[in-house]
Design a protein around this motif. Structure first.
Motif, PDB file in Angstrom:
ATOM      1  N   PRO A 275      52.963  33.234  35.799  1.00 55.43           N
ATOM      2  CA  PRO A 275      53.091  32.306  36.934  1.00 55.43           C
ATOM      3  C   PRO A 275      52.425  32.833  38.209  1.00 55.43           C
ATOM      4  O   PRO A 275      51.938  32.044  39.021  1.00 55.43           O
ATOM      5  CB  PRO A 275      54.612  32.185  37.121  1.00 55.43           C
ATOM      6  N   LEU A 276      52.365  34.156  38.375  1.00 58.04           N
ATOM      7  CA  LEU A 276      51.685  34.727  39.539  1.00 58.04           C
ATOM      8  C   LEU A 276      50.177  34.568  39.417  1.00 58.04           C
ATOM      9  O   LEU A 276      49.479  34.439  40.424  1.00 58.04           O
ATOM     10  CB  LEU A 276      52.047  36.206  39.678  1.00 58.04           C
ATOM     11  N   VAL A 277      49.672  34.573  38.175  1.00 61.05           N
ATOM     12  CA  VAL A 277      48.245  34.324  37.943  1.00 61.05           C
ATOM     13  C   VAL A 277      47.915  32.881  38.321  1.00 61.05           C
ATOM     14  O   VAL A 277      46.901  32.608  38.980  1.00 61.05           O
ATOM     15  CB  VAL A 277      47.879  34.591  36.470  1.00 61.05           C
ATOM     16  N   VAL A 278      48.782  31.962  37.919  1.00 54.16           N
ATOM     17  CA  VAL A 278      48.605  30.555  38.279  1.00 54.16           C
ATOM     18  C   VAL A 278      48.673  30.395  39.795  1.00 54.16           C
ATOM     19  O   VAL A 278      47.867  29.667  40.400  1.00 54.16           O
ATOM     20  CB  VAL A 278      49.677  29.684  37.591  1.00 54.16           C
ATOM     21  N   GLU A 279      49.628  31.071  40.404  1.00 51.16           N
ATOM     22  CA  GLU A 279      49.820  30.999  41.857  1.00 51.16           C
ATOM     23  C   GLU A 279      48.568  31.433  42.616  1.00 51.16           C
ATOM     24  O   GLU A 279      48.239  30.890  43.671  1.00 51.16           O
ATOM     25  CB  GLU A 279      51.004  31.892  42.233  1.00 51.16           C
ATOM     26  N   ARG A 280      47.834  32.393  42.044  1.00 50.70           N
ATOM     27  CA  ARG A 280      46.635  32.938  42.693  1.00 50.70           C
ATOM     28  C   ARG A 280      45.394  32.079  42.418  1.00 50.70           C
ATOM     29  O   ARG A 280      44.301  32.400  42.861  1.00 50.70           O
ATOM     30  CB  ARG A 280      46.413  34.364  42.181  1.00 50.70           C
ATOM     31  N   ASN A 281      45.577  30.976  41.685  1.00 50.89           N
ATOM     32  CA  ASN A 281      44.474  30.062  41.350  1.00 50.89           C
ATOM     33  C   ASN A 281      43.354  30.730  40.559  1.00 50.89           C
ATOM     34  O   ASN A 281      42.166  30.460  40.765  1.00 50.89           O
ATOM     35  CB  ASN A 281      43.889  29.436  42.629  1.00 50.89           C
ATOM     36  N   VAL A 282      43.731  31.624  39.650  1.00 54.94           N
ATOM     37  CA  VAL A 282      42.753  32.257  38.760  1.00 54.94           C
ATOM     38  C   VAL A 282      42.298  31.230  37.729  1.00 54.94           C
ATOM     39  O   VAL A 282      43.120  30.538  37.122  1.00 54.94           O
ATOM     40  CB  VAL A 282      43.376  33.477  38.053  1.00 54.94           C
ATOM     41  N   THR A 283      40.984  31.121  37.525  1.00 53.98           N
ATOM     42  CA  THR A 283      40.454  30.164  36.550  1.00 53.98           C
ATOM     43  C   THR A 283      39.302  30.795  35.772  1.00 53.98           C
ATOM     44  O   THR A 283      38.719  31.800  36.183  1.00 53.98           O
ATOM     45  CB  THR A 283      39.933  28.889  37.246  1.00 53.98           C
ATOM     46  N   GLY A 284      38.979  30.174  34.640  1.00 52.22           N
ATOM     47  CA  GLY A 284      37.788  30.537  33.886  1.00 52.22           C
ATOM     48  C   GLY A 284      37.834  31.863  33.160  1.00 52.22           C
ATOM     49  O   GLY A 284      36.797  32.376  32.741  1.00 52.22           O
ATOM     50  N   LYS A 285      39.000  32.446  32.962  1.00 55.06           N
ATOM     51  CA  LYS A 285      39.109  33.727  32.274  1.00 55.06           C
ATOM     52  C   LYS A 285      39.442  33.522  30.789  1.00 55.06           C
ATOM     53  O   LYS A 285      39.936  32.468  30.381  1.00 55.06           O
ATOM     54  CB  LYS A 285      40.201  34.598  32.903  1.00 55.06           C
ATOM     55  N   VAL A 286      39.161  34.553  30.000  1.00 57.95           N
ATOM     56  CA  VAL A 286      39.581  34.578  28.596  1.00 57.95           C
ATOM     57  C   VAL A 286      40.736  35.567  28.497  1.00 57.95           C
ATOM     58  O   VAL A 286      40.601  36.739  28.886  1.00 57.95           O
ATOM     59  CB  VAL A 286      38.427  35.018  27.670  1.00 57.95           C
ATOM     60  N   TRP A 287      41.869  35.107  27.971  1.00 62.22           N
ATOM     61  CA  TRP A 287      43.071  35.929  27.846  1.00 62.22           C
ATOM     62  C   TRP A 287      43.348  36.166  26.366  1.00 62.22           C
ATOM     63  O   TRP A 287      43.621  35.219  25.627  1.00 62.22           O
ATOM     64  CB  TRP A 287      44.256  35.242  28.512  1.00 62.22           C
ATOM     65  N   LEU A 288      43.255  37.423  25.947  1.00 62.30           N
ATOM     66  CA  LEU A 288      43.528  37.771  24.550  1.00 62.30           C
ATOM     67  C   LEU A 288      44.965  38.266  24.426  1.00 62.30           C
ATOM     68  O   LEU A 288      45.370  39.199  25.136  1.00 62.30           O
ATOM     69  CB  LEU A 288      42.562  38.848  24.062  1.00 62.30           C
ATOM     70  N   GLY A 289      45.703  37.647  23.512  1.00 64.36           N
ATOM     71  CA  GLY A 289      47.114  37.971  23.398  1.00 64.36           C
ATOM     72  C   GLY A 289      47.512  38.546  22.061  1.00 64.36           C
ATOM     73  O   GLY A 289      46.770  38.495  21.078  1.00 64.36           O
ATOM     74  N   THR A 290      48.720  39.088  22.025  1.00 65.88           N
ATOM     75  CA  THR A 290      49.287  39.666  20.810  1.00 65.88           C
ATOM     76  C   THR A 290      50.314  38.723  20.209  1.00 65.88           C
ATOM     77  O   THR A 290      50.712  37.727  20.816  1.00 65.88           O
ATOM     78  CB  THR A 290      49.933  41.024  21.120  1.00 65.88           C
ATOM     79  N   GLU A 291      50.764  39.072  19.012  1.00 68.48           N
ATOM     80  CA  GLU A 291      51.654  38.180  18.266  1.00 68.48           C
ATOM     81  C   GLU A 291      52.978  37.928  18.969  1.00 68.48           C
ATOM     82  O   GLU A 291      53.644  36.942  18.674  1.00 68.48           O
ATOM     83  CB  GLU A 291      51.920  38.755  16.864  1.00 68.48           C
ATOM     84  N   ASP A 292      53.376  38.808  19.880  1.00 68.23           N
ATOM     85  CA  ASP A 292      54.702  38.664  20.472  1.00 68.23           C
ATOM     86  C   ASP A 292      54.807  37.471  21.404  1.00 68.23           C
ATOM     87  O   ASP A 292      55.911  37.009  21.689  1.00 68.23           O
ATOM     88  CB  ASP A 292      55.087  39.941  21.229  1.00 68.23           C
ATOM     89  N   TRP A 293      53.663  36.945  21.885  1.00 65.36           N
ATOM     90  CA  TRP A 293      53.772  35.855  22.858  1.00 65.36           C
ATOM     91  C   TRP A 293      52.761  34.729  22.671  1.00 65.36           C
ATOM     92  O   TRP A 293      52.965  33.630  23.181  1.00 65.36           O
ATOM     93  CB  TRP A 293      53.612  36.412  24.269  1.00 65.36           C
ATOM     94  N   ILE A 294      51.686  34.962  21.933  1.00 61.05           N
ATOM     95  CA  ILE A 294      50.580  33.999  21.918  1.00 61.05           C
ATOM     96  C   ILE A 294      50.991  32.629  21.373  1.00 61.05           C
ATOM     97  O   ILE A 294      50.450  31.601  21.781  1.00 61.05           O
ATOM     98  CB  ILE A 294      49.369  34.565  21.130  1.00 61.05           C
TER      99      ILE A 294
END
Length: 407
Positions: A275-294
């Motif tokens: 939510p802090l990433v959203v709050e900062r208006n970050v856009t256009g990134k690629v987020w690679l996740g692990t099995e625990d949350w993706i």
């Protein structure tokens, strides 16, 4: 003491049968512990979310045990334990302290049972000694119990603890799991980064064994594949005092000008961080996740999460459990019908210092909340289901059931 045995008896009343063999389950985050000496209060974050996941894990264990006892498993499978009834005890281990306390309680009951059996003229009683432990659900909470249980060579099977250090049989001789080691997950993430030429990255991990070991392994492997980690940080649990520190991590990601961020983190930390990433208006990134949350609906449901870019990640292979959804539906109906007698029998535990620490709410009250079953819950529930069957298959051979009647 009567604490552990009382908990088992209350479950037996509901199940309507007296178990000979007991599967002991350490279920994490199923309910909130209210009391505990030197143990933190287990209410944290979104309590309903954490109860939801633990509730499904608990139901998966109950479903597997009932399926084995009734001989109603897969059609192609013969009854695994004819003449033998499995039972279980459920402990809430949402904190490390609670998990250690539950483990000591299990080992104490086993020792008392063995002492009673060694006495001349002793006859088998209705109380069964623990045979195996299933759980807990995270590497950090699994390691201390695994050391204790390993000293007595009591089998422990975890359904979500993926830290590769747990594969060390010298330290954890009786530990097993139904989820792949993070060593495999790290290798897959490296392949993904190399395949798409994402070689300038940021690496973030949760401040627990899962995240720290995962970050270390990925960092080591990156050096062999031409991957540069431009920024690296550890995500702490959000508190009133460190919110600004988490925001600085977001700012640092922007300053390093990376487009790919690897999040080797438990879901509980990302629920606060993203939510802090959203709050900062970050856009256009690629987020690679692990099995625990993706695959979690909780992450997908964060307001504005779709604006931050593309999310890719690893997922553990799983299958559906035939009849499980119907089993949970019946549980919910029983809860809504207000069957207070059954609910009271299940949850009534005598007082005492140990039972207060390990006390749990009844499943009927939890079932009435209509917890949705998302992909994250299904995958973990399937791992719990497999863990129970692993214990049953081991008993099948140990008791000679493959040669005839179980002995």
């Amino acid at each position: 003491g009567q604490d552990g045995r009382a908990a088992a008896r209350s479950i037996r009343v509901v199940e309507g049968e007296e178990p000979r063999d007991v599967v002991v389950a350490l279920k994490s985050e199923a309910v909130a512990l209210e009391h505990g000496p030197q143990s933190p209060r287990c209410r944290r974050g979104d309590e309903r979310r954490e109860k939801k996941h633990g509730y499904h894990l608990t139901q998966a264990l109950r479903f597997a045990v009932e399926e084995i006892n009734n001989g109603s498993g897969p059609p192609q499978q013969q009854p695994l334990l004819p003449g033998v009834t499995l039972g279980y005890r459920l402990y809430d281990v949402c904190s490390l302290q609670a998990g250690i306390l539950a483990t000591v309680n299990v080992l104490r009951d086993q020792e008392q049972r063995e002492q009673q059996a060694a006495q001349p003229g002793s006859a088998p009683g209705l109380e069964a000694s623990p045979l195996a432990v299933i759980g807990p659900d995270s590497s950090s909470k699994t390691m201390p119990p695994a050391v204790l249980l390993g000293a007595y060579l009591m089998p422990q099977i975890s359904y979500e603890s993926s830290n590769e250090m747990l594969s060390n049989k010298k330290v954890y001789p009786s530990f097993f799991r139904t989820i792949p080691s993070d060593k495999i997950q790290v290798a897959a993430l490296i392949q993904l980064l190399v395949r798409f030429k994402w070689t300038w990255i940021a690496l973030l991990g949760s401040d627990n064994a899962y995240g720290l070991q995962g970050m270390q392994s990925l960092s080591q492997q990156s050096a062999y594949h031409g991957i540069c980690i431009a920024y690296q940080a550890v995500l702490p649990k959000l508190t009133a005092s460190n919110g600004q520190a988490l925001r600085k991590i977001v700012d640092a990601i922007l300053k390093t000008n990376v487009n790919t961020i690897v999040l080797f983190s438990s879901m509980s930390r990302l629920v606060d961080f993203l939510p802090l990433v959203v709050e900062r208006n970050v856009t256009g990134k690629v987020w690679l996740g692990t099995e625990d949350w993706i695959a979690s609906d909780v992450i997908a449901g964060i307001p504005g999460i779709k604006t931050i870019g593309t999310m890719l990640g690893m997922s553990v292979k799983y299958d559906t459990i035939p009849g499980f959804v119907e089993f949970e539906r019946k549980m919910m109906e029983a809860a809504k019908d207000g069957d207070h007698q059954r609910a009271g029998e299940f949850s009534a535990l005598p007082g005492g210092p140990i039972s207060e620490c390990l006390q749990s709410s009844d499943l009927y009250t939890m079932g009435a909340q209509e917890h949705s079953l998302d992909t994250y819950d299904v995958a973990s529930s399937y791992n719990v289901y497999k863990a129970v069957y692993a214990v049953a298959h081991a008993l099948h051979r140990t008791l000679g059931c493959h040669l005839g009647p179980c002995h």
